[in-house]
Design a protein around this motif. Structure first.
Motif, short mmCIF file in Angstrom:
data_model
loop_
_atom_site.label_atom_id
_atom_site.label_comp_id
_atom_site.label_asym_id
_atom_site.label_seq_id
_atom_site.Cartn_x
_atom_site.Cartn_y
_atom_site.Cartn_z
N ARG A 108 0.69 -1.15 0.04
CA ARG A 108 -0.16 -0.02 0.08
C ARG A 108 0.86 1.05 0.03
N GLU A 109 0.31 2.22 -0.78
CA GLU A 109 1.08 3.47 -1.00
C GLU A 109 1.65 4.19 0.43
N LYS A 110 0.68 4.17 1.05
CA LYS A 110 0.79 4.97 2.57
C LYS A 110 1.49 4.05 3.49
N ILE A 111 1.66 3.01 3.38
CA ILE A 111 2.57 1.94 4.52
C ILE A 111 3.74 2.23 4.33
N VAL A 112 4.66 2.88 5.18
CA VAL A 112 6.09 3.18 4.81
C VAL A 112 7.06 2.64 5.90
N ALA A 113 6.43 1.53 6.64
CA ALA A 113 7.68 0.95 7.40
C ALA A 113 6.83 -0.45 7.76
N VAL A 114 7.87 -1.30 8.14
CA VAL A 114 7.47 -2.63 8.97
C VAL A 114 7.69 -2.51 10.26
N GLY A 115 6.45 -2.40 11.17
CA GLY A 115 6.92 -2.09 12.52
C GLY A 115 5.43 -2.17 13.22
N GLU A 116 5.40 -2.22 14.64
CA GLU A 116 6.76 -2.41 15.31
C GLU A 116 6.86 -3.73 15.54
N ILE A 117 8.24 -4.27 15.25
CA ILE A 117 8.87 -5.36 15.25
C ILE A 117 9.60 -5.58 16.25
N GLY A 118 10.11 -6.99 16.55
CA GLY A 118 11.38 -7.10 17.59
C GLY A 118 11.16 -8.16 18.67
N LEU A 119 11.78 -7.84 19.93
CA LEU A 119 11.73 -8.66 20.83
C LEU A 119 11.31 -8.17 22.33
N ASP A 120 10.38 -8.97 23.05
CA ASP A 120 10.33 -8.42 24.29
C ASP A 120 10.28 -9.13 25.27
N TYR A 121 11.32 -9.40 26.21
CA TYR A 121 11.48 -10.38 27.07
C TYR A 121 11.20 -10.21 28.53
N TYR A 122 10.39 -8.77 28.65
CA TYR A 122 9.92 -8.07 29.79
C TYR A 122 8.89 -8.99 30.15
N TRP A 123 7.74 -9.00 29.15
CA TRP A 123 6.41 -9.50 29.64
C TRP A 123 6.54 -11.04 29.27
N ASP A 124 7.08 -11.73 28.20
CA ASP A 124 7.68 -12.89 28.03
C ASP A 124 5.98 -13.81 27.82
N SER A 125 5.32 -13.03 27.15
CA SER A 125 3.98 -13.79 26.97
C SER A 125 3.79 -14.41 25.67
N THR A 126 4.79 -14.32 24.80
CA THR A 126 4.85 -15.25 23.86
C THR A 126 6.55 -15.89 23.75
N PRO A 127 6.33 -17.34 23.69
CA PRO A 127 7.61 -17.92 23.74
C PRO A 127 8.97 -17.30 22.79
N ARG A 128 9.93 -17.29 23.60
CA ARG A 128 10.83 -16.53 22.78
C ARG A 128 11.41 -16.97 21.44
#
Length: 270
Positions: A84-104
Motif C-alpha cells: 500500500r502506498e501509505k504504508i512506509v515501514a514494517v513495525g513495530e517488530i522485535g523482541l520483548d523479554y519483559y512480559w514474556d507472553s510469547t515464547p522467545r
C-alpha cells in the motif's frame, strides 16, 4: 513543522476525541504522523487512518507479544499490506523479554521473517526491544543491517548500544522518557549520538513527557521532547525540530527500494 515518528491513534484511548484531536495537529505544528501497528488488527486500523488523513502514514507489522497469532496465511496477508502506498515501514517488530507472553523462539522466528519482509518490500523497520538488547542487535546485524534502515523505537539501553546502531545506519527514537528525572540513560544517549541520527516520537497514548507525565500522551507534546533534546545538546529547539523532521522524511517518505509488482492487496487477514 514536527514529524511524529511513532504514534498509536487507533488506540481506544482516543475513541472519544480522535477526530477533534487529529484535526488540531497542524495548528500545533505537527506536519506528519507515522501510525504504527502492533498486530494484524491494528495494521487494519492503521490503514484506515492513513486513508482518512492525508498527513498520516502507517507502519504494518506485529509486535513480539502478538507474534503467536501469526501463521503463513496471515503473514502473507501482512506482506500484501506492505504494498500500500501509505504504508512506509514494517513495525513495530522485535523482541520483548519483559512480559514474556510469547515464547522467545516464536518471537525470534517472526522477528527475522519481518526483517526479511522489510528487505523484500524495500521498507524501513521500526524496532521494539525490551530486555533483549544483545539478541535484538545480533538479529538485526545478521538479517537486516545495510539494507533498508530503520529506527530503534523508544530506545532504553546504554549509549554504547545506541552508538553501535548508529554505526549500522539506524536512527534512535527519542520520546517522553528523555524529560524524566530518572531518564539518565536516554539523556546520555541523546548527548552521545549525532542529531542526524535522532527521530522524535511519542508512542502515544503512552509515555507523556514532563510536564504532562501520567496523562494521556499525544503528538502535541512533542515540543517538550524537542526542548529537552535541545537543552542536552546546547542548541535551539528549532534546530532539533528541523533536523528530526529531515531525518524522518529521509527514512520514511523519500521512496522505497524497488520491489515486485505482484504483491496484491487483500482486504482482510482472516
Amino acid at each position: 513543522m514536527i514529524f511524529e515518528s511513532h504514534a498509536h491513534y487507533d488506540d481506544p484511548a482516543f475513541d472519544e476525541d480522535r477526530e477533534e484531536l487529529l484535526g488540531s495537529m497542524r495548528e500545533h505544528g505537527i506536519e506528519y504522523i507515522i501510525n504504527v501497528a502492533a498486530s494484524l488488527a491494528t495494521t487494519e486500523s492503521t490503514i484506515a487512518l492513513t486513508e482518512q488523513y492525508p498527513f498520516i502514514y502507517g507502519a504494518a507489522g506485529v509486535h513480539p507479544d502478538d507474534t503467536k497469532e501469526l501463521n503463513e496465511e496471515r503473514f502473507a496477508w501482512l506482506r500484501e499490506q506492505c504494498a500500500r502506498e501509505k504504508i512506509v515501514a514494517v513495525g513495530e517488530i522485535g523482541l520483548d523479554y519483559y512480559w514474556d507472553s510469547t515464547p522467545r523462539e516464536v518471537q525470534k522466528k517472526w522477528f527475522v521473517r519481518q526483517l526479511e519482509l522489510a528487505k523484500e518490500t524495500g521498507l524501513p523497520v521500526i524496532i521494539h526491544s525490551r530486555e533483549a538488547a544483545q539478541e535484538t542487535f545480533e538479529l538485526i546485524r545478521e538479517h537486516h543491517a545495510g539494507t533498508t534502515g530503520g529506527v530503534i523505537h523508544c530506545f532504553s539501553y546504554a549509549r554504547e548500544m545506541a552508538e553501535a546502531y548508529v554505526k549500522l545506519g539506524y536512527f534512535i527514537g527519542v520520546g517522553g522518557v528523555v524529560t524524566f528525572k530518572n531518564g539518565r540513560k536516554l539523556k546520555e544517549t541523546v548527548e552521545a549520538v549525532p542529531l542526524s541520527s535522532i527521530l522524535l516520537e511519542t508512542d502515544c497514548p503512552y509515555l507523556s513527557p514532563v510536564p504532562n507525565r501520567g496523562k494521556r500522551n499525544s503528538s502535541r507534546n512533542l515540543p517538550y521532547i524537542a526542548q529537552e533534546i535541545a537543552k542536552i545538546k546546547g542548541i535551539s529547539a528549532e534546530e532539533v525540530v528541523e533536523a528530526t523532521c529531515r531525518n524522518a522524511k529521509k527514512l520514511f517518505l523519500e521512496g522505497r527500494a524497488a520491489y515486485g509488482s505482484d504483491i496484491g492487496q487483500s482486504e482482510k487477514y482472516d
